[in-house]
Design an enzyme around this catalytic site. Structure first.
Site, short mmCIF file in Angstrom:
data_model
loop_
_atom_site.label_atom_id
_atom_site.label_comp_id
_atom_site.label_asym_id
_atom_site.label_seq_id
_atom_site.Cartn_x
_atom_site.Cartn_y
_atom_site.Cartn_z
N ARG A 126 0.85 -1.18 0.00
CA ARG A 126 0.00 0.00 0.00
C ARG A 126 0.89 1.24 0.00
O ARG A 126 2.12 1.12 0.09
CB ARG A 126 -0.95 0.00 1.19
N ASN A 164 -4.66 8.13 4.13
CA ASN A 164 -4.40 7.43 5.38
C ASN A 164 -2.92 7.50 5.72
O ASN A 164 -2.09 7.06 4.92
CB ASN A 164 -4.80 5.95 5.25
N GLU A 165 -2.62 8.08 6.87
CA GLU A 165 -1.23 8.15 7.34
C GLU A 165 -0.27 8.54 6.22
O GLU A 165 0.62 7.76 5.84
CB GLU A 165 -0.81 6.80 7.95
N GLU A 317 -7.32 5.63 15.39
CA GLU A 317 -7.01 4.20 15.43
C GLU A 317 -6.26 3.86 16.71
O GLU A 317 -5.36 4.59 17.12
CB GLU A 317 -6.08 3.81 14.28
N TRP A 325 2.98 -5.80 13.77
CA TRP A 325 4.15 -5.26 13.07
C TRP A 325 5.36 -5.05 13.98
O TRP A 325 6.34 -4.46 13.57
CB TRP A 325 3.79 -3.97 12.33
N GLU A 365 -2.62 -8.07 7.43
CA GLU A 365 -2.88 -7.72 8.83
C GLU A 365 -3.85 -8.69 9.50
O GLU A 365 -4.58 -8.31 10.42
CB GLU A 365 -3.34 -6.26 8.91
N LYS A 366 -3.85 -9.94 9.04
CA LYS A 366 -4.81 -10.89 9.61
C LYS A 366 -4.52 -11.23 11.07
O LYS A 366 -5.39 -11.71 11.78
CB LYS A 366 -4.91 -12.15 8.76
N PHE A 367 -3.28 -10.98 11.50
CA PHE A 367 -2.98 -11.22 12.92
C PHE A 367 -3.01 -9.93 13.74
O PHE A 367 -2.65 -9.93 14.92
CB PHE A 367 -1.64 -11.93 13.07
N HIS A 368 -3.42 -8.84 13.10
CA HIS A 368 -3.64 -7.59 13.84
C HIS A 368 -5.05 -7.67 14.41
O HIS A 368 -5.99 -8.02 13.70
CB HIS A 368 -3.49 -6.41 12.89
C1 GLA Z 1 -2.05 2.05 10.66
C2 GLA Z 1 -2.97 2.08 9.47
C3 GLA Z 1 -4.00 1.00 9.48
C4 GLA Z 1 -3.42 -0.31 9.94
C5 GLA Z 1 -2.81 -0.10 11.29
C6 GLA Z 1 -2.23 -1.36 11.87
O1 GLA Z 1 -2.43 2.83 11.71
O2 GLA Z 1 -3.58 3.32 9.29
O3 GLA Z 1 -4.50 0.86 8.17
O4 GLA Z 1 -2.46 -0.73 9.03
O5 GLA Z 1 -1.75 0.80 11.16
O6 GLA Z 1 -1.62 -1.12 13.09
#
Ligand code: GLA
Length: 664
Positions: A126, A164-165, A317, A325, A365-368
């Site tokens: 991404r 996003n970020e 978030e 991560w 991110e399936k383990f997030h």
């Molecule tokens: C960031 C992103 C999210 C996700 C989280 C995971 O904050 O904005 O899309 O990837 O990290 O911690």
């Protein structure tokens, strides 16, 4: 059922209050495109059960919304927007521009960024977009325009979330051309640029703008002023991307607020500058549950975000459980999600949200964790989420209220950028670590802190501390001097006032006006310390750094050993203090607590146990217990605890990770 959000145009400027309407928002990123439609209905049932009143949709939906260049598929999003509206859940609608669809990179390789080694950042992850790419910007504007036009009057829409970020760098050719344009605007002439960059060193004088590049892979150190300007340029280019999309959505919905989510204390963008362009300042916050100082890390980011927002802010978030991560990713022990969520509210958040609603079964991110974890509705994570949702409903009266701090901590991105250059004397004296150490000392002394930029008006603070401001503009120096002249107390840490805005060392190694302020006659040498090394001083040990200086100050604490034996380590001259080393945590806390008390800055409550954090927000007193063993806190008088509904007189006992919210 919560009433449907209002979207009637009003003439008042859009703020977070436009979306909260007197409530606290609770919810998170909702990525329903990962799930069959039956699951959406299940989601709505669980959201209602948990008291969710806000979801962020569409953050990573570009490929779904625009499956082929120029094509649009809004049907699924229409159904979701309607579903949310029927459920009384407001939608923070995201522009999907942080993850372009694969076709974009394939058809338009010019949209892909390059790193300093010339490597392309391909699709497959991404954020593979170049901020400078005209093609990317055209596609981003087009999808934003169509989204805004389509949903402008949808009753579920409460806020816009741009991208996003923002965090990408680009060292490629289109970015190089944009960098030159940016530099021309900043410097006007090549002479001015050559002077600002000190290109006389190592034969770097430019004879044409076309010769200037972003800092790319070089044989040895890049020119530090070039690197500094490239950071400024990157922050500005990303901001341009944000502004382009913000202006599109604003045109369609002038009555709704716009935000983009920051990463916490992230080096890449000048968040002071960005915050000026946001209606709502939002942040993503992921302290490590195992980190002994995780709560302080959270408090620091919360204080900084509140200061950027100049009022209530949005926790966009956080994680309900583990992230995925870090090297080892720990879940949140029982009660920690609740404690840290309420800590955010205590420190000014009017929205407590998560990444993400439902934990993914596939993808990176399936383990997030999610609010609904793999364990589902019966899982501990969701049960705790439900409790938090219910408790936030009892705290709606806090929405919109403010926090008063007597102490300001100064921080500036440009100074940080200049201080982290290659070629400095010590990589151990890392700017964010120093900032954390000072915030920690004040946090542990139960003093409420704001953050401020060195050029901000500081008049309302009793104490201003500058953990490290390596590069200061003349305006900032003037501001600090005026603050002290008008009766303020100032404490500066080492490596402050060393360079100007071009990263040019000021004569004498520290600005002469500051030297005079602190009573420093000569700064002979900097003596950085090795990792783990300490230096003995009068009553404490210093870490990271020390300085060989001669002073004529009102009060000094001296180095007590080694080369610097007998020379001043800490100086006070009138109401100005200078710390030429970083005292160990206990000592820094003691020193700052003493200075704060002399300056008239009071802790939130006297006699607080070490593990209990106290914050006053509006008329409410939040008590947050970060430890596991029960503690008793003395709170003179009679109070009403909003969480339990009970009356509290003079003292309250908090269990493991316990929280109380007391109204007098
Ligand atoms: C960031 C992103 C999210 C996700 C989280 C995971 O904050 O904005 O899309 O990837 O990290 O911690």
């Amino acid at each position: 059922m919560t009433p449907a959000p209002e979207t009637e145009p009003t003439s008042a400027p859009a703020t977070l209050a436009t979306a909260t309407r007197g409530r606290l928002l609770f919810g998170g990123d909702y990525n329903p495109e990962q799930w069959p439609e039956e699951t959406w209905h299940e989601d709505v049932r669980l959201m209602k059960d948990a008291g969710v009143n806000s979801v962020t949709l569409g953050v990573f939906s570009w490929a779904k919304l625009e499956p082929q260049p120029g094509e649009r598929d809004f049907g699924w999003l229409d159904r979701l927007m309607d579903l949310m509206h029927e459920a009384g859940i407001g939608v923070v609608l995201a522009t999907p521009t942080s993850a372009p669809p694969p076709w974009m990179g394939r058809l338009h390789p010019d949209t892909l960024p390059r790193d300093a080694d010339g490597r392309i950042e391909w699709w497959g992850g991404r954020q593979h977009f170049s901020h400078s790419s005209a093609t990317y910007r055209r596609y981003a504007a087009a999808i934003t325009e169509d989204l805004a036009a389509r949903y402008a009057s949808h009753p579920a829409l409460t806020m816009w979330h741009i991208n996003n970020e923002y965090c990408t760098f680009d060292h490629g050719d289109e970015a190089a051309a944009a960098f030159r344009r940016w530099l021309r605007e900043r410097y006007g002439t090549l002479d001015a640029l050559n002077t600002a960059w000190g290109t006389a060193f190592w034969s770097q004088g430019y004879d044409t703008w076309d010769g200037i590049l972003p800092p790319r892979h070089a044989h040895y150190l890049n020119n530090p002023s070039q690197v500094l300007d490239f950071r400024r340029f990157t922050s500005d280019m990303l901001l341009e991307c944000y502004l382009a999309e913000r202006d599109i959505v604003r045109r369609h919905t002038p009555h709704l607020p716009v935000t983009t989510n920051f990463m916490p204390l992230w080096i890449g963008v000048d968040a002071w500058r960005w915050a000026e362009e946001e209606d709502v300042v939002s942040v993503d916050l992921y302290p490590d549950p195992r980190d002994r100082l995780g709560a302080q890390q959270g408090a620091l980011v919360q204080d900084m975000t509140r200061s950027q927002a100049r009022g209530p802010w949005m926790l966009m978030e956080q994680a309900a459980g583990p992230v995925n991560w870090r090297g080892v990713n720990h879940p949140k022990p029982r009660g920690l999600n609740r404690l840290w969520s309420l800590q955010a509210v205590a420190r000014g958040a009017d929205a407590v949200c998560y990444f993400q609603w439902r934990q993914s079964r596939q993808g990176a991110e399936k383990f997030h964790s999610g609010m609904v974890s793999h364990a589902g509705e019966e899982g501990r994570t969701f049960q705790e989420v439900k409790r938090i949702g219910a408790e936030l409903r009892r705290l709606h009266e806090v929405s919109g209220t403010g926090i008063t701090a007597d102490v300001a901590i100064l921080h500036d991105w440009h100074s940080w950028w200049a201080a982290t250059q290659d070629g400095r004397l010590s990589t151990e004296a890392d700017h964010p670590d120093v900032l954390r150490a000072w915030h920690r000392a004040l946090w542990q002394a139960h003093l409420t802190t704001d953050f401020a930029h060195p050029e901000h008006d500081l008049g309302r603070y009793k104490l201003v501390v500058v953990p490290q401001a390596y590069a200061l503009t003349d305006t900032a120096i003037g501001n600090l001097l005026a603050y002290v002249a008008q009766g303020g107390t100032l404490v500066c840490g080492f490596l402050t006032g060393v360079a100007d805005q071009d990263d040019r060392v000021r004569p004498g190694g520290m600005d002469a006006r500051l030297r005079e302020l602190f009573g420093i006659r000569t700064l002979h040498e900097w003596w950085p310390l090795d990792a783990g090394e300490t230096v003995e001083c009068d009553g404490f040990r210093g870490t990271l750094w020390s300085e060989e200086l001669e002073a004529e100050a009102d009060e000094t604490l001296a180095y007590k050993a080694g080369e610097l034996d007998g020379l001043p380590a800490v100086l006070r001259n009138g109401r100005a203090w200078y710390l030429s080393t970083l005292p160990e945590p206990e000592a820094l806390r003691g020193l700052l607590a003493r200075i704060a008390s002399e300056a008239g800055a009071r802790p939130v409550l006297d006699g607080l146990p070490a593990d209990v954090e106290a914050v006053r927000r509006g008329e409410l007193l939040f008590l947050l217990h970060h430890g596991r063993e029960p503690v008793t806190v003395t709170v003179p008088g009679t109070h009403h605890d909003l969480l339990t509904g009970e009356t509290v007189t003079d003292r309250i006992t908090l269990g493991r990770h316990g929280v109380a919210v007391l109204r007098p």
